[in-house]
Design a protein around this motif. Sequence first.
Motif, PDB file in Angstrom:
ATOM      1  N   LEU A  66      32.445  46.791  64.459  1.00  0.00           N
ATOM      2  CA  LEU A  66      31.796  48.074  64.735  1.00  0.00           C
ATOM      3  C   LEU A  66      31.294  48.734  63.449  1.00  0.00           C
ATOM      4  O   LEU A  66      30.185  49.280  63.416  1.00  0.00           O
ATOM      5  N   LEU A  67      32.085  48.670  62.390  1.00  0.00           N
ATOM      6  CA  LEU A  67      31.650  49.248  61.114  1.00  0.00           C
ATOM      7  C   LEU A  67      30.396  48.537  60.590  1.00  0.00           C
ATOM      8  O   LEU A  67      29.457  49.185  60.123  1.00  0.00           O
ATOM      9  N   VAL A  68      30.381  47.220  60.676  1.00  0.00           N
ATOM     10  CA  VAL A  68      29.209  46.463  60.217  1.00  0.00           C
ATOM     11  C   VAL A  68      27.989  46.826  61.057  1.00  0.00           C
ATOM     12  O   VAL A  68      26.895  47.042  60.517  1.00  0.00           O
ATOM     13  N   SER A  69      28.173  46.934  62.358  1.00  0.00           N
ATOM     14  CA  SER A  69      27.022  47.224  63.225  1.00  0.00           C
ATOM     15  C   SER A  69      26.493  48.639  63.025  1.00  0.00           C
ATOM     16  O   SER A  69      25.289  48.871  63.122  1.00  0.00           O
ATOM     17  N   VAL A  70      27.365  49.586  62.723  1.00  0.00           N
ATOM     18  CA  VAL A  70      26.927  50.958  62.464  1.00  0.00           C
ATOM     19  C   VAL A  70      26.093  51.011  61.184  1.00  0.00           C
ATOM     20  O   VAL A  70      25.081  51.702  61.101  1.00  0.00           O
ATOM     21  N   GLY A  77      23.306  44.633  63.968  1.00  0.00           N
ATOM     22  CA  GLY A  77      24.030  45.443  64.946  1.00  0.00           C
ATOM     23  C   GLY A  77      23.738  45.015  66.371  1.00  0.00           C
ATOM     24  O   GLY A  77      24.628  45.018  67.226  1.00  0.00           O
ATOM     25  N   GLN A  78      22.501  44.631  66.628  1.00  0.00           N
ATOM     26  CA  GLN A  78      22.137  44.169  67.969  1.00  0.00           C
ATOM     27  C   GLN A  78      22.840  42.853  68.312  1.00  0.00           C
ATOM     28  O   GLN A  78      23.289  42.659  69.434  1.00  0.00           O
ATOM     29  N   ILE A  79      22.936  41.971  67.332  1.00  0.00           N
ATOM     30  CA  ILE A  79      23.622  40.700  67.550  1.00  0.00           C
ATOM     31  C   ILE A  79      25.105  40.948  67.824  1.00  0.00           C
ATOM     32  O   ILE A  79      25.684  40.360  68.741  1.00  0.00           O
ATOM     33  N   ILE A  80      25.696  41.827  67.019  1.00  0.00           N
ATOM     34  CA  ILE A  80      27.116  42.146  67.218  1.00  0.00           C
ATOM     35  C   ILE A  80      27.332  42.785  68.590  1.00  0.00           C
ATOM     36  O   ILE A  80      28.289  42.466  69.292  1.00  0.00           O
ATOM     37  N   TRP A  81      26.445  43.670  68.974  1.00  0.00           N
ATOM     38  CA  TRP A  81      26.542  44.310  70.294  1.00  0.00           C
ATOM     39  C   TRP A  81      26.459  43.269  71.409  1.00  0.00           C
ATOM     40  O   TRP A  81      27.222  43.304  72.378  1.00  0.00           O
ATOM     41  N   GLN A  82      25.539  42.321  71.285  1.00  0.00           N
ATOM     42  CA  GLN A  82      25.407  41.244  72.273  1.00  0.00           C
ATOM     43  C   GLN A  82      26.706  40.441  72.349  1.00  0.00           C
ATOM     44  O   GLN A  82      27.177  40.098  73.426  1.00  0.00           O
ATOM     45  N   TYR A  83      27.292  40.178  71.193  1.00  0.00           N
ATOM     46  CA  TYR A  83      28.568  39.456  71.148  1.00  0.00           C
ATOM     47  C   TYR A  83      29.662  40.257  71.855  1.00  0.00           C
ATOM     48  O   TYR A  83      30.378  39.727  72.701  1.00  0.00           O
ATOM     49  N   LEU A  84      29.795  41.534  71.513  1.00  0.00           N
ATOM     50  CA  LEU A  84      30.867  42.358  72.064  1.00  0.00           C
ATOM     51  C   LEU A  84      30.726  42.604  73.558  1.00  0.00           C
ATOM     52  O   LEU A  84      31.717  42.640  74.285  1.00  0.00           O
ATOM     53  N   THR A  85      29.504  42.798  74.018  1.00  0.00           N
ATOM     54  CA  THR A  85      29.302  43.158  75.425  1.00  0.00           C
ATOM     55  C   THR A  85      29.105  41.968  76.357  1.00  0.00           C
ATOM     56  O   THR A  85      29.355  42.087  77.553  1.00  0.00           O
ATOM     57  N   THR A  86      28.674  40.828  75.824  1.00  0.00           N
ATOM     58  CA  THR A  86      28.358  39.699  76.694  1.00  0.00           C
ATOM     59  C   THR A  86      29.091  38.425  76.303  1.00  0.00           C
ATOM     60  O   THR A  86      29.929  37.928  77.040  1.00  0.00           O
ATOM     61  N   TRP A  87      28.761  37.906  75.135  1.00  0.00           N
ATOM     62  CA  TRP A  87      29.259  36.582  74.770  1.00  0.00           C
ATOM     63  C   TRP A  87      30.777  36.515  74.653  1.00  0.00           C
ATOM     64  O   TRP A  87      31.370  35.501  75.007  1.00  0.00           O
ATOM     65  N   SER A  88      31.431  37.549  74.156  1.00  0.00           N
ATOM     66  CA  SER A  88      32.886  37.503  73.994  1.00  0.00           C
ATOM     67  C   SER A  88      33.611  37.532  75.338  1.00  0.00           C
ATOM     68  O   SER A  88      34.802  37.234  75.414  1.00  0.00           O
ATOM     69  N   LYS A  89      32.902  37.864  76.402  1.00  0.00           N
ATOM     70  CA  LYS A  89      33.504  37.942  77.728  1.00  0.00           C
ATOM     71  C   LYS A  89      33.315  36.658  78.540  1.00  0.00           C
ATOM     72  O   LYS A  89      33.859  36.526  79.634  1.00  0.00           O
ATOM     73  N   VAL A  90      32.542  35.718  78.014  1.00  0.00           N
ATOM     74  CA  VAL A  90      32.292  34.459  78.715  1.00  0.00           C
ATOM     75  C   VAL A  90      33.578  33.637  78.747  1.00  0.00           C
ATOM     76  O   VAL A  90      34.289  33.537  77.751  1.00  0.00           O
ATOM     77  N   LYS A  91      33.868  33.074  79.890  1.00  0.00           N
ATOM     78  CA  LYS A  91      35.053  32.230  80.069  1.00  0.00           C
ATOM     79  C   LYS A  91      34.608  30.798  80.367  1.00  0.00           C
ATOM     80  O   LYS A  91      33.575  30.571  80.996  1.00  0.00           O
ATOM     81  N   SER A  92      35.432  29.871  79.960  1.00  0.00           N
ATOM     82  CA  SER A  92      35.172  28.463  80.255  1.00  0.00           C
ATOM     83  C   SER A  92      35.304  28.245  81.761  1.00  0.00           C
ATOM     84  O   SER A  92      36.203  28.807  82.388  1.00  0.00           O
ATOM     85  N   PRO A  93      34.446  27.420  82.343  1.00  0.00           N
ATOM     86  CA  PRO A  93      34.555  27.152  83.786  1.00  0.00           C
ATOM     87  C   PRO A  93      35.817  26.366  84.145  1.00  0.00           C
ATOM     88  O   PRO A  93      36.223  26.331  85.294  1.00  0.00           O
ATOM     89  N   LEU A  94      36.438  25.714  83.146  1.00  0.00           N
ATOM     90  CA  LEU A  94      37.645  24.935  83.378  1.00  0.00           C
ATOM     91  C   LEU A  94      38.741  25.373  82.418  1.00  0.00           C
ATOM     92  O   LEU A  94      38.449  25.861  81.327  1.00  0.00           O
ATOM     93  N   ASN A  95      39.998  25.159  82.826  1.00  0.00           N
ATOM     94  CA  ASN A  95      41.135  25.485  81.959  1.00  0.00           C
ATOM     95  C   ASN A  95      42.080  24.291  81.874  1.00  0.00           C
ATOM     96  O   ASN A  95      41.782  23.220  82.414  1.00  0.00           O
ATOM     97  N   GLY A  96      43.207  24.478  81.233  1.00  0.00           N
ATOM     98  CA  GLY A  96      44.162  23.391  81.052  1.00  0.00           C
ATOM     99  C   GLY A  96      44.637  22.768  82.353  1.00  0.00           C
ATOM    100  O   GLY A  96      44.794  21.547  82.441  1.00  0.00           O
ATOM    101  N   ASN A  97      44.867  23.590  83.373  1.00  0.00           N
ATOM    102  CA  ASN A  97      45.281  23.052  84.673  1.00  0.00           C
ATOM    103  C   ASN A  97      44.191  22.171  85.280  1.00  0.00           C
ATOM    104  O   ASN A  97      44.474  21.140  85.884  1.00  0.00           O
ATOM    105  N   ASP A  98      42.944  22.585  85.089  1.00  0.00           N
ATOM    106  CA  ASP A  98      41.823  21.777  85.577  1.00  0.00           C
ATOM    107  C   ASP A  98      41.755  20.453  84.828  1.00  0.00           C
ATOM    108  O   ASP A  98      41.486  19.405  85.425  1.00  0.00           O
ATOM    109  N   PHE A  99      41.992  20.486  83.515  1.00  0.00           N
ATOM    110  CA  PHE A  99      41.977  19.259  82.720  1.00  0.00           C
ATOM    111  C   PHE A  99      43.027  18.277  83.245  1.00  0.00           C
ATOM    112  O   PHE A  99      42.765  17.087  83.392  1.00  0.00           O
TER     113      PHE A  99
END
Length: 145
Positions: A66-70, A77-99
């Motif tokens: 947040l400090l860097v983006s400000v 800042g736009q890239i960091i915002w995209q990361y914080l609001t979208t990309w960091s929330k993406v989950k893998s379609p499979l997990n260890g149980n699926d493996f």
Amino acid sequence: LEVLITQLEPDFRRQVAENLQLPIDSIERLTHLAQIEANLINTLPACEHPSEICQRLSQHDLSTLLLVSVRNPRPLGQIIWQYLTTWSKVKSPLNGNDFKALGYKPGPQFRILLETLMAATLDGKIRNRFEAEAFLAAHYPVPGE
């Protein structure tokens, strides 16, 4: 207070933060902010895929990002915002149980599989569970099959 202190020359930030008796993590963040900021300014524009950006930004805590983006609203800042609001929330379609269900033996390779699936998902190569299973079969066939 941290946002205000970032407006000072980097050499003075630690002293001011200590004089204001800010928490240790704030003092450390302000002390290292210039270095982190310079690193991100130099490396993020060269990233071609969201997975590369996520790999670099996930090394830093929310407050630092947040400090860097400000301090750098465009384009960093736009890239960091995209990361914080979208990309960091993406989950893998499979997990260890699926493996396990697909026949993979538990172990260190699970982390590799998960990281690879996350990168492919972030980069739009995988959009659902079916595509994830096909991706694994093509790139990481189950041993013994």
